[in-house]
Design a protein around this motif. Structure first.
Motif, PDB file in Angstrom:
ATOM      1  N   ARG A 157       0.597  -1.265   0.110  1.00 37.75           N
ATOM      2  CA  ARG A 157      -0.106  -0.047   0.000  1.00 37.75           C
ATOM      3  C   ARG A 157       0.928   1.306   0.098  1.00 37.75           C
ATOM      4  O   ARG A 157       0.597   2.366  -0.553  1.00 37.75           O
ATOM      5  CB  ARG A 157      -0.868  -0.156   1.247  1.00 37.75           C
ATOM      6  CG  ARG A 157      -1.788   1.127   1.344  1.00 37.75           C
ATOM      7  CD  ARG A 157      -2.667   0.974   2.405  1.00 37.75           C
ATOM      8  NE  ARG A 157      -3.490   2.241   2.723  1.00 37.75           N
ATOM      9  CZ  ARG A 157      -4.245   2.571   3.597  1.00 37.75           C
ATOM     10  NH1 ARG A 157      -4.318   1.687   4.667  1.00 37.75           N
ATOM     11  NH2 ARG A 157      -4.953   3.874   3.730  1.00 37.75           N
ATOM     12  N   LYS A 158       1.888   1.117   0.535  1.00 36.99           N
ATOM     13  CA  LYS A 158       2.781   2.324   0.752  1.00 36.99           C
ATOM     14  C   LYS A 158       3.162   2.877  -0.686  1.00 36.99           C
ATOM     15  O   LYS A 158       3.419   4.164  -0.844  1.00 36.99           O
ATOM     16  CB  LYS A 158       4.230   1.732   1.486  1.00 36.99           C
ATOM     17  CG  LYS A 158       5.246   3.006   1.738  1.00 36.99           C
ATOM     18  CD  LYS A 158       6.291   2.683   2.750  1.00 36.99           C
ATOM     19  CE  LYS A 158       7.274   3.434   2.778  1.00 36.99           C
ATOM     20  NZ  LYS A 158       8.473   2.975   3.669  1.00 36.99           N
ATOM     21  N   PHE A 159       3.478   1.985  -1.528  1.00 35.72           N
ATOM     22  CA  PHE A 159       3.832   2.286  -2.794  1.00 35.72           C
ATOM     23  C   PHE A 159       2.836   2.638  -3.954  1.00 35.72           C
ATOM     24  O   PHE A 159       2.914   2.837  -5.302  1.00 35.72           O
ATOM     25  CB  PHE A 159       5.144   1.448  -3.444  1.00 35.72           C
ATOM     26  CG  PHE A 159       6.032   1.292  -2.411  1.00 35.72           C
ATOM     27  CD1 PHE A 159       7.085   2.310  -2.259  1.00 35.72           C
ATOM     28  CD2 PHE A 159       6.328  -0.014  -1.917  1.00 35.72           C
ATOM     29  CE1 PHE A 159       8.021   2.227  -1.437  1.00 35.72           C
ATOM     30  CE2 PHE A 159       7.653   0.069  -1.221  1.00 35.72           C
ATOM     31  CZ  PHE A 159       8.403   1.303  -0.845  1.00 35.72           C
ATOM     32  N   MET A 160       1.411   2.463  -3.418  1.00 34.75           N
ATOM     33  CA  MET A 160       0.222   2.617  -4.425  1.00 34.75           C
ATOM     34  C   MET A 160       0.008   4.122  -4.781  1.00 34.75           C
ATOM     35  O   MET A 160       0.222   4.846  -3.302  1.00 34.75           O
ATOM     36  CB  MET A 160      -0.798   1.960  -3.894  1.00 34.75           C
ATOM     37  CG  MET A 160      -0.514   0.229  -4.254  1.00 34.75           C
ATOM     38  SD  MET A 160      -1.956  -0.543  -3.644  1.00 34.75           S
ATOM     39  CE  MET A 160      -1.471  -2.186  -3.781  1.00 34.75           C
ATOM     40  N   PRO A 161      -0.567   4.650  -5.471  1.00 25.84           N
ATOM     41  CA  PRO A 161      -0.902   5.921  -5.652  1.00 25.84           C
ATOM     42  C   PRO A 161      -2.055   6.372  -4.571  1.00 25.84           C
ATOM     43  O   PRO A 161      -2.975   5.439  -4.547  1.00 25.84           O
ATOM     44  CB  PRO A 161      -1.352   6.153  -7.072  1.00 25.84           C
ATOM     45  CG  PRO A 161      -1.585   4.792  -7.434  1.00 25.84           C
ATOM     46  CD  PRO A 161      -0.949   3.846  -6.796  1.00 25.84           C
ATOM     47  N   LYS A 162      -2.092   7.494  -4.151  1.00 22.89           N
ATOM     48  CA  LYS A 162      -2.972   8.120  -3.326  1.00 22.89           C
ATOM     49  C   LYS A 162      -4.236   8.600  -3.653  1.00 22.89           C
ATOM     50  O   LYS A 162      -5.199   8.583  -3.295  1.00 22.89           O
ATOM     51  CB  LYS A 162      -2.325   9.030  -2.269  1.00 22.89           C
ATOM     52  CG  LYS A 162      -1.143   8.443  -1.736  1.00 22.89           C
ATOM     53  CD  LYS A 162      -1.185   9.042  -0.096  1.00 22.89           C
ATOM     54  CE  LYS A 162       0.009   8.757   0.664  1.00 22.89           C
ATOM     55  NZ  LYS A 162       0.434   7.452   0.638  1.00 22.89           N
ATOM     56  N   ARG A 163      -4.246   8.998  -5.085  1.00 22.39           N
ATOM     57  CA  ARG A 163      -5.154   9.346  -5.975  1.00 22.39           C
ATOM     58  C   ARG A 163      -4.974   8.670  -7.244  1.00 22.39           C
ATOM     59  O   ARG A 163      -4.156   8.453  -7.930  1.00 22.39           O
ATOM     60  CB  ARG A 163      -5.048  10.977  -5.885  1.00 22.39           C
ATOM     61  CG  ARG A 163      -5.509  11.460  -4.849  1.00 22.39           C
ATOM     62  CD  ARG A 163      -5.022  13.025  -4.964  1.00 22.39           C
ATOM     63  NE  ARG A 163      -5.039  13.711  -3.626  1.00 22.39           N
ATOM     64  CZ  ARG A 163      -3.847  13.876  -2.768  1.00 22.39           C
ATOM     65  NH1 ARG A 163      -2.945  13.268  -3.216  1.00 22.39           N
ATOM     66  NH2 ARG A 163      -3.930  14.311  -1.802  1.00 22.39           N
ATOM     67  N   ASP A 164      -6.192   8.521  -7.859  1.00 22.19           N
ATOM     68  CA  ASP A 164      -6.236   7.758  -9.048  1.00 22.19           C
ATOM     69  C   ASP A 164      -7.240   8.532 -10.139  1.00 22.19           C
ATOM     70  O   ASP A 164      -8.190   8.996  -9.703  1.00 22.19           O
ATOM     71  CB  ASP A 164      -6.526   6.388  -8.912  1.00 22.19           C
ATOM     72  CG  ASP A 164      -6.184   5.429  -9.963  1.00 22.19           C
ATOM     73  OD1 ASP A 164      -5.358   5.953 -10.953  1.00 22.19           O
ATOM     74  OD2 ASP A 164      -6.240   4.048  -9.831  1.00 22.19           O
ATOM     75  N   GLY A 165      -6.905   8.402 -11.258  1.00 18.82           N
ATOM     76  CA  GLY A 165      -7.813   9.149 -12.185  1.00 18.82           C
ATOM     77  C   GLY A 165      -7.318   9.174 -13.463  1.00 18.82           C
ATOM     78  O   GLY A 165      -6.329   8.726 -13.912  1.00 18.82           O
ATOM     79  N   PRO A 166      -7.791   9.988 -14.146  1.00 18.23           N
ATOM     80  CA  PRO A 166      -8.781  11.197 -14.086  1.00 18.23           C
ATOM     81  C   PRO A 166     -10.230  10.736 -14.544  1.00 18.23           C
ATOM     82  O   PRO A 166     -10.507   9.841 -14.981  1.00 18.23           O
ATOM     83  CB  PRO A 166      -8.369  12.258 -14.922  1.00 18.23           C
ATOM     84  CG  PRO A 166      -7.670  11.476 -16.000  1.00 18.23           C
ATOM     85  CD  PRO A 166      -7.282  10.352 -15.719  1.00 18.23           C
ATOM     86  N   TYR A 167     -11.358  10.971 -13.568  1.00 18.40           N
ATOM     87  CA  TYR A 167     -12.364  10.821 -13.864  1.00 18.40           C
ATOM     88  C   TYR A 167     -13.383  12.085 -14.050  1.00 18.40           C
ATOM     89  O   TYR A 167     -12.827  13.224 -13.680  1.00 18.40           O
ATOM     90  CB  TYR A 167     -13.315  10.116 -12.478  1.00 18.40           C
ATOM     91  CG  TYR A 167     -12.640   8.847 -12.382  1.00 18.40           C
ATOM     92  CD1 TYR A 167     -12.937   7.650 -12.779  1.00 18.40           C
ATOM     93  CD2 TYR A 167     -11.651   8.598 -11.154  1.00 18.40           C
ATOM     94  CE1 TYR A 167     -12.567   6.442 -12.629  1.00 18.40           C
ATOM     95  CE2 TYR A 167     -11.050   7.335 -11.118  1.00 18.40           C
ATOM     96  CZ  TYR A 167     -11.658   6.095 -11.692  1.00 18.40           C
ATOM     97  OH  TYR A 167     -10.913   5.168 -11.327  1.00 18.40           O
TER      98      TYR A 167
END
Length: 192
Positions: free
Chosen positions: A71-81
């Protein structure tokens, strides 16, 4: 206090109590108003989004050791939507940019404005999946539900119903079994 059924000796005390009670209520309300004003002064205004704005969603990923994800290396935000509908000044309906499928309803604190250079084709790293139980389609034809209760194929299994009678489940149905008599050993100190 306008009623005449009060005892004359208690009436002055009741009047004093009511006056004090009103003072306490008024003081509590002024303190609440003052606290609200202080909190509102420190609060920053929420971002106002319009239909069609591009946003990033806050992602809540979980670590998965079997897939080698942390989880530490996953993006905190994802998109764009894309904002597809405005429900209130703080709640928005968000949909996928390409498929126009509705992703869900989100609060302002879960959204971040998306800023990109012209010509950028950015896609979500891990598309947002709705949490919880999938919604049922109320427009489709109703299908008969399977009967609840005893499931077929329990042949030869021992079933103990809630009424306490033991039964044997066979292909013919339920056949009652006789109860075994329990033998209770009495302790030596009670056998005299």
């Amino acid at each position: 206090m306008s009623k005449d059924n009060y005892v004359p000796q208690i009436t002055p005390y009741l009047k004093n109590f009511i006056n004090r009670w009103e003072e306490i209520k008024e003081k509590a309300e002024t303190q609440q108003d003052r606290r609200k004003d202080d909190a509102d002064n420190k609060r920053r205004p929420s971002k106002q989004y319009q239909v069609g704005d591009l946003v990033l969603l806050a992602s809540h990923h979980r670590s998965n050791a079997s897939q080698g994800k942390t989880r530490k290396f996953m993006p905190k935000r994802d998109g764009p939507y894309v904002i597809s509908k405005v429900f209130s000044p703080t709640t928005f309906c968000v949909s996928d940019r390409d498929t126009k499928a509705i992703v869900g309803k989100f609060h302002t604190h879960d959204l971040t404005p998306f800023v990109s250079a012209p010509g950028d084709t950015v896609r979500p790293v891990q598309p947002h999946r709705p949490r919880g139980r999938p919604k049922t389609d109320r427009n489709r034809d109703t299908v008969a539900k399977p009967p609840t209760g005893r499931v077929g194929g329990l042949e030869g299994e021992y079933v103990a119903p809630s009424d306490g009678s033991a039964r044997d489940c066979t292909s013919d149905g339920y056949v009652a079994r006789s109860r075994r008599a329990r033998t209770v050993r009495v302790p030596a100190r009670f056998s005299q």
